[in-house]
Motif scaffolding. Structure first.
Motif, PDB file in Angstrom:
ATOM      1  N   ILE A 167       4.401  -6.548  -6.426  1.00  0.00           N
ATOM      2  CA  ILE A 167       4.700  -6.502  -8.138  1.00  0.00           C
ATOM      3  C   ILE A 167       4.571  -5.293  -8.777  1.00  0.00           C
ATOM      4  CG2 ILE A 167       1.799  -6.759  -7.684  1.00  0.00           C
ATOM      5  CD1 ILE A 167       4.454  -9.147  -9.293  1.00  0.00           C
ATOM      6  N   SER A 168       5.177  -5.638  -9.418  1.00  0.00           N
ATOM      7  CA  SER A 168       4.880  -4.245 -10.055  1.00  0.00           C
ATOM      8  C   SER A 168       5.431  -5.139 -11.900  1.00  0.00           C
ATOM      9  CB  SER A 168       6.015  -3.194 -10.213  1.00  0.00           C
ATOM     10  OG  SER A 168       5.887  -2.222 -11.196  1.00  0.00           O
ATOM     11  N   ILE A 169       5.368  -4.289 -12.718  1.00  0.00           N
ATOM     12  CA  ILE A 169       5.937  -4.531 -14.122  1.00  0.00           C
ATOM     13  C   ILE A 169       7.288  -5.113 -13.810  1.00  0.00           C
ATOM     14  CG2 ILE A 169       6.316  -3.590 -16.580  1.00  0.00           C
ATOM     15  CD1 ILE A 169       4.035  -1.576 -16.610  1.00  0.00           C
ATOM     16  N   ASP A 170       8.247  -4.726 -13.149  1.00  0.00           N
ATOM     17  CA  ASP A 170       9.532  -5.144 -13.711  1.00  0.00           C
ATOM     18  C   ASP A 170      10.592  -5.190 -12.725  1.00  0.00           C
ATOM     19  OD1 ASP A 170       9.766  -2.792 -12.689  1.00  0.00           O
ATOM     20  OD2 ASP A 170      11.406  -1.694 -13.970  1.00  0.00           O
ATOM     21  N   PHE A 171      10.098  -5.608 -11.295  1.00  0.00           N
ATOM     22  CA  PHE A 171       9.947  -6.038 -10.587  1.00  0.00           C
ATOM     23  C   PHE A 171       9.323  -6.731  -9.484  1.00  0.00           C
ATOM     24  CE2 PHE A 171       8.876  -2.759  -8.567  1.00  0.00           C
ATOM     25  CZ  PHE A 171       8.565  -2.207  -7.215  1.00  0.00           C
ATOM     26  N   TRP A 172       9.593  -7.518  -8.545  1.00  0.00           N
ATOM     27  CA  TRP A 172       8.550  -7.799  -7.001  1.00  0.00           C
ATOM     28  C   TRP A 172       9.381  -7.982  -6.492  1.00  0.00           C
ATOM     29  CZ3 TRP A 172       9.563 -12.362  -4.556  1.00  0.00           C
ATOM     30  CH2 TRP A 172      10.489 -13.138  -4.682  1.00  0.00           C
ATOM     31  N   GLN A 173       8.659  -8.152  -4.715  1.00  0.00           N
ATOM     32  CA  GLN A 173       9.764  -8.085  -3.895  1.00  0.00           C
ATOM     33  C   GLN A 173       8.853  -8.347  -2.425  1.00  0.00           C
ATOM     34  OE1 GLN A 173      11.022  -3.627  -3.323  1.00  0.00           O
ATOM     35  NE2 GLN A 173       9.342  -4.095  -1.900  1.00  0.00           N
ATOM     36  N   LEU A 174       9.550  -8.799  -1.174  1.00  0.00           N
ATOM     37  CA  LEU A 174       8.924  -9.544  -0.307  1.00  0.00           C
ATOM     38  C   LEU A 174       9.662  -8.160   0.765  1.00  0.00           C
ATOM     39  CD1 LEU A 174       8.936 -13.351  -0.517  1.00  0.00           C
ATOM     40  CD2 LEU A 174       7.045 -11.903  -1.200  1.00  0.00           C
ATOM     41  N   ASP A 175       9.098  -8.434   2.025  1.00  0.00           N
ATOM     42  CA  ASP A 175       9.290  -7.425   2.686  1.00  0.00           C
ATOM     43  C   ASP A 175       8.889  -8.157   4.259  1.00  0.00           C
ATOM     44  OD1 ASP A 175      10.865  -5.780   1.290  1.00  0.00           O
ATOM     45  OD2 ASP A 175       8.961  -3.839   1.828  1.00  0.00           O
ATOM     46  N   GLY A 176       9.581  -8.313   5.173  1.00  0.00           N
ATOM     47  CA  GLY A 176       8.938  -8.576   6.471  1.00  0.00           C
ATOM     48  C   GLY A 176       9.106  -7.287   7.569  1.00  0.00           C
ATOM     49  N   GLU A 177       8.054  -7.840   8.566  1.00  0.00           N
ATOM     50  CA  GLU A 177       8.191  -6.152   8.844  1.00  0.00           C
ATOM     51  C   GLU A 177       7.907  -6.899  10.845  1.00  0.00           C
ATOM     52  OE1 GLU A 177       7.453  -2.148   8.825  1.00  0.00           O
ATOM     53  OE2 GLU A 177       6.216  -2.876   7.753  1.00  0.00           O
ATOM     54  N   ILE A 178       8.893  -7.037  12.156  1.00  0.00           N
ATOM     55  CA  ILE A 178       8.827  -7.507  13.094  1.00  0.00           C
ATOM     56  C   ILE A 178       8.458  -6.065  14.133  1.00  0.00           C
ATOM     57  CG2 ILE A 178       9.467  -9.368  12.887  1.00  0.00           C
ATOM     58  CD1 ILE A 178      11.808  -7.886  14.948  1.00  0.00           C
ATOM     59  N   TYR A 179       7.645  -5.251  15.011  1.00  0.00           N
ATOM     60  CA  TYR A 179       7.555  -3.997  15.794  1.00  0.00           C
ATOM     61  C   TYR A 179       6.725  -4.857  16.853  1.00  0.00           C
ATOM     62  CZ  TYR A 179       3.509  -3.320  13.727  1.00  0.00           C
ATOM     63  OH  TYR A 179       1.830  -3.432  13.306  1.00  0.00           O
ATOM     64  N   PHE A 180       7.056  -4.148  18.007  1.00  0.00           N
ATOM     65  CA  PHE A 180       5.057  -3.780  19.234  1.00  0.00           C
ATOM     66  C   PHE A 180       5.274  -2.807  19.591  1.00  0.00           C
ATOM     67  CE2 PHE A 180       9.092  -6.617  20.511  1.00  0.00           C
ATOM     68  CZ  PHE A 180       8.564  -7.822  21.433  1.00  0.00           C
ATOM     69  N   SER A 181       3.442  -2.795  19.636  1.00  0.00           N
ATOM     70  CA  SER A 181       2.634  -2.342  19.640  1.00  0.00           C
ATOM     71  C   SER A 181       2.360  -2.270  20.840  1.00  0.00           C
ATOM     72  CB  SER A 181       1.433  -2.232  18.255  1.00  0.00           C
ATOM     73  OG  SER A 181       1.099  -3.325  18.380  1.00  0.00           O
ATOM     74  N   ARG A 182       1.701  -0.636  21.086  1.00  0.00           N
ATOM     75  CA  ARG A 182       0.892  -0.421  22.572  1.00  0.00           C
ATOM     76  C   ARG A 182      -0.237  -0.480  22.533  1.00  0.00           C
ATOM     77  NH1 ARG A 182       1.104   0.011  27.850  1.00  0.00           N
ATOM     78  NH2 ARG A 182       0.358   2.078  27.755  1.00  0.00           N
ATOM     79  N   PRO A 183      -1.071  -0.711  23.454  1.00  0.00           N
ATOM     80  CA  PRO A 183      -2.899  -0.852  23.391  1.00  0.00           C
ATOM     81  C   PRO A 183      -2.888   0.772  22.415  1.00  0.00           C
ATOM     82  CG  PRO A 183      -2.398  -1.634  24.991  1.00  0.00           C
ATOM     83  CD  PRO A 183      -0.536  -1.384  24.312  1.00  0.00           C
ATOM     84  N   GLU A 184      -3.980   0.654  21.670  1.00  0.00           N
ATOM     85  CA  GLU A 184      -4.363   2.248  21.429  1.00  0.00           C
ATOM     86  C   GLU A 184      -5.316   2.960  22.325  1.00  0.00           C
ATOM     87  OE1 GLU A 184      -4.884   2.637  17.090  1.00  0.00           O
ATOM     88  OE2 GLU A 184      -4.108   0.426  16.863  1.00  0.00           O
ATOM     89  N   THR A 185      -4.932   3.824  22.030  1.00  0.00           N
ATOM     90  CA  THR A 185      -5.551   5.045  23.464  1.00  0.00           C
ATOM     91  C   THR A 185      -5.802   6.524  22.203  1.00  0.00           C
ATOM     92  OG1 THR A 185      -4.090   6.055  24.105  1.00  0.00           O
ATOM     93  CG2 THR A 185      -4.986   4.306  25.631  1.00  0.00           C
TER      94      THR A 185
END
Length: 346
Positions: free
Chosen positions: A210-228
């Motif tokens: 959200i901002s003064i002169d625009f708003w937006q929606l983003d969608g993301e998909i991804y695979f992630s590994r267990p963190e080490t």
């Protein structure tokens, strides 16, 4: 031509190009795995079982061009099965006899905007052997990052350089696993004691700005590994809808690059950099030319992230968003806003 038909045509062209440029695997390259011989060991493997549903010598793929244009994949394999390459002989009597399983083992080329490297990805469930049973100790999980000394080296040369470096770390971890099997203390960081149903998590994230002169929606998909590691990089795919004062935007990005820095068990810092190609619907289209329906944008998020370590569940992010965009015959535009994201890690 109405806008919706122009958009459909452009999308069809883009995805048809991608669809018909599939890779062809034509041959196999075999390389040597030279195990580390410097680090002594005091453990023995009773058995090493390869659970992968692929060739037990497989490591990864390289790519070359055939007839200049056609991308051709070459399978890279070891000269002998991986489980035989990993068998270790102890120079002294074994304190512990262990069973090792290979659930995952391959090398990927990470090709981001800011970083290019190779990552050895592996999961090894480890069991302590007893007289009539075996005790599950945990899974040795690796996201072993390597940047070759010679940037122009071939894939096979990089693999042969990477494997001995990883094997040194593997032996050091196994020495700690051997101690952990005896005492229950001093667990190596790469040993994850919970059992995993799958080698990767599937993540879905929705972000609002959200901002003064625009708003937006983003969608993301991804695979992630267990963190080490406390830091890691990964790529995601992104779609965007933006409503500004004089246009609406529908955009896509194939490589949204994330840099994660973990603070503790629950909190991360995330820098997300992405390049998107978008299609603009102008609110006053009377004087707009066809080529002005295209927008190029380079944007970034800096977020504080709530994401419990190596667990399924909800993800929350909050931070700031910046975007620089370009359209033909228009000056560069800049946008700044506040962001809030939520998602789920399956």
């Amino acid at each position: 031509m109405p806008f919706k038909y122009q958009l459909t045509l452009l999308l069809t062209l883009i995805f048809s190009i991608r669809l018909y440029s599939q890779n062809i695997t034509t041959d196999t390259i075999f390389i040597d795995f030279t195990p580390d011989s410097l680090i002594p060991v005091n453990f023995c493997f009773k058995n090493i079982t390869d659970n992968r549903k692929i060739n037990e010598k497989a490591l990864g793929y390289s790519q070359k061009k055939k007839y200049i244009l056609i991308p051709v994949e070459q399978a890279i394999c070891l000269n002998k099965p991986l489980n035989k390459s990993l068998l270790t002989k102890s120079g002294t009597s074994c304190k512990n006899e262990l069973n090792l399983e290979i659930d995952q083992f391959h090398i990927e080329h990470y090709d981001g905007f800011l970083l290019k490297q190779h990552i050895l990805i592996a999961n090894f469930p480890v069991y302590k052997c007893s007289t009539d049973s075996s005790q599950f100790l945990g899974t040795l999980a690796y996201n072993f990052e390597h940047q070759p000394r010679n940037k122009k080296a071939s894939q096979t040369a990089v693999y042969e350089e990477l494997l001995p470096l990883w094997h040194q770390q593997f032996k050091l971890d196994m020495l700690q696993v051997s101690t952990f099997a005896q005492t229950g203390n001093d667990k190596p960081e790469n040993l994850l004691t919970q059992e995993f149903k799958r080698p990767k998590y599937f993540n879905i994230i929705t972000s609002g700005v959200i901002s003064i002169d625009f708003w937006q929606l983003d969608g993301e998909i991804y695979f992630s590994r267990p963190e080490t590691n406390s830091t890691h990089w990964f790529l995601s795919k992104m779609v965007r809808y933006q409503s500004a004062s004089d246009f609406e935007l529908f955009a896509m990005g194939r490589k949204a690059e994330h840099y994660y820095k973990r603070f503790n068990e629950n909190w991360n810092f995330d820098i997300n950099s992405n390049f998107l190609i978008g299609f603009v619907k102008w609110r006053n289209p009377d004087e707009i030319k066809l080529y002005q329906l295209l927008q190029l944008s380079l944007s970034s998020y800096q977020n504080i992230v709530y994401e419990p370590l190596n667990r399924n569940g909800l993800i929350f992010k909050f931070g700031v968003f910046e975007n620089m965009y370009y359209m033909v015959e228009y000056p560069l535009g800049f946008q700044l806003g506040l962001s809030l994201s939520c998602g789920y890690k399956f």
